[in-house]
Design a protein around this motif. Sequence first.
Motif, PDB file in Angstrom:
ATOM      1  N   GLY A  85       0.948  -1.330  -0.062  1.00  0.00           N
ATOM      2  CA  GLY A  85       0.053  -0.090  -0.148  1.00  0.00           C
ATOM      3  C   GLY A  85       0.764   1.236  -0.162  1.00  0.00           C
ATOM      4  N   VAL A  86       2.104   1.165  -0.530  1.00  0.00           N
ATOM      5  CA  VAL A  86       2.905   2.475  -0.356  1.00  0.00           C
ATOM      6  C   VAL A  86       2.975   2.920  -1.826  1.00  0.00           C
ATOM      7  N   GLY A  87       2.497   2.299  -2.531  1.00  0.00           N
ATOM      8  CA  GLY A  87       2.690   2.849  -4.085  1.00  0.00           C
ATOM      9  C   GLY A  87       3.414   2.015  -5.168  1.00  0.00           C
ATOM     10  N   LYS A  88       3.846   1.133  -4.792  1.00  0.00           N
ATOM     11  CA  LYS A  88       4.815   0.447  -5.743  1.00  0.00           C
ATOM     12  C   LYS A  88       4.548  -0.031  -6.826  1.00  0.00           C
ATOM     13  N   THR A  89       3.410  -0.739  -7.156  1.00  0.00           N
ATOM     14  CA  THR A  89       2.716  -0.762  -8.287  1.00  0.00           C
ATOM     15  C   THR A  89       2.271   0.130  -9.077  1.00  0.00           C
ATOM     16  N   HIS A  90       2.001   1.276  -8.663  1.00  0.00           N
ATOM     17  CA  HIS A  90       1.806   2.718  -9.336  1.00  0.00           C
ATOM     18  C   HIS A  90       3.118   2.857  -9.955  1.00  0.00           C
ATOM     19  N   LEU A  91       4.305   3.164  -9.318  1.00  0.00           N
ATOM     20  CA  LEU A  91       5.179   3.543  -9.699  1.00  0.00           C
ATOM     21  C   LEU A  91       5.921   2.393 -10.711  1.00  0.00           C
ATOM     22  N   LEU A  92       5.547   1.176 -10.759  1.00  0.00           N
ATOM     23  CA  LEU A  92       6.002   0.133 -11.627  1.00  0.00           C
ATOM     24  C   LEU A  92       5.059   0.284 -12.798  1.00  0.00           C
TER      25      LEU A  92
END
Length: 338
Positions: A85-92
């Motif tokens: 939930g810290v936004g890793k997938t968004h950044l990927l």
Amino acid sequence: MARLIDRQPGMTAAELVGHLSPPPQFATASLENYEPDPRFASQRDAVEAMRLFAGDRPAASRGLFSRKSTAPAPKPGVYLDGGFGVGKTHLLAALWHRTRGRKYFGTFIEYTAIVGALGYREAVAHFRGASLIAIDEFELDDPGDTMVMSRLLGELVASGSRIAATSNTPPHALGEGRFAAQDFLREIHALADRFTTVRIDGEDYRKRDIEGHAVSLDDDEFDERIADHAGSATVDSFADVLRHLATVHPSRYVGLISGLTAIGLRDVEVLQNQTDALRLVAFVDRLYDAQVRILATGVALDQVFSDDMLAGGYRKKYLRATSRMIALTSMPRHAPVG
């Protein structure tokens, strides 16, 4: 009402490969619309790290008389390590959108399933030379995955492909508590050494607006809510769904839920074995990617993992699934779905 257990998804290897793109909720993800939490500087730093990996030069290096960099040559991979939930997938996904050429985005389990479906050599031939291989939820659960992925990524990097990955576990610690990882240190270290590791701290963004437990409905509420999704929902007992998941390869869970806006689970109960728990984690990941809401009765879904499970090597997986089940059971009644 339709039942999930009556669905038997059949997906060819080509269809599996065709799904290798970011989930719908990340269709417009960019580095510009990622919102770092100001309390955690590592989130802002992660955005800059992704810019650099994407080939964006920092402003200080763009001048006509800028000095030649003496920094070591960049590694062919970047690895985003952080909690759920810290936004890793968004950044990927943002990196994937920013990258030109032939590129792929999938979860770790999807890539391993494709290797199994195509065969190792055909999989290498298919992915070889891609500009970017983006791997979400990188994890090593068994020796077979460790050997295959170490060899596969080595061949792809040698072909000029770059690798980006996300995980809840630092690369050198992959496999700990799950199998005899110490017997595969050479392979694990070979994997880790291909990446520049970027740590992202922060709290689960899904809990910034959602507190408490997953929502459990009484029978009347369940019937009323499931009626909102007539024609695009399934209703089954929790036990029946667990049995059905055992008959479907996790790579095909995306086909299992295709076209659904909600699933109904009656009589949820605490899980009794780790195999069922891990299948549920994989299933919840696909539900979350597709934003399929969960309507459930019985035990609240954030309580289905026993204390013994949460104390073991899969703790981070179970906590990620818990976070996602809280979100999927807490979606406003008339929120957009799909």
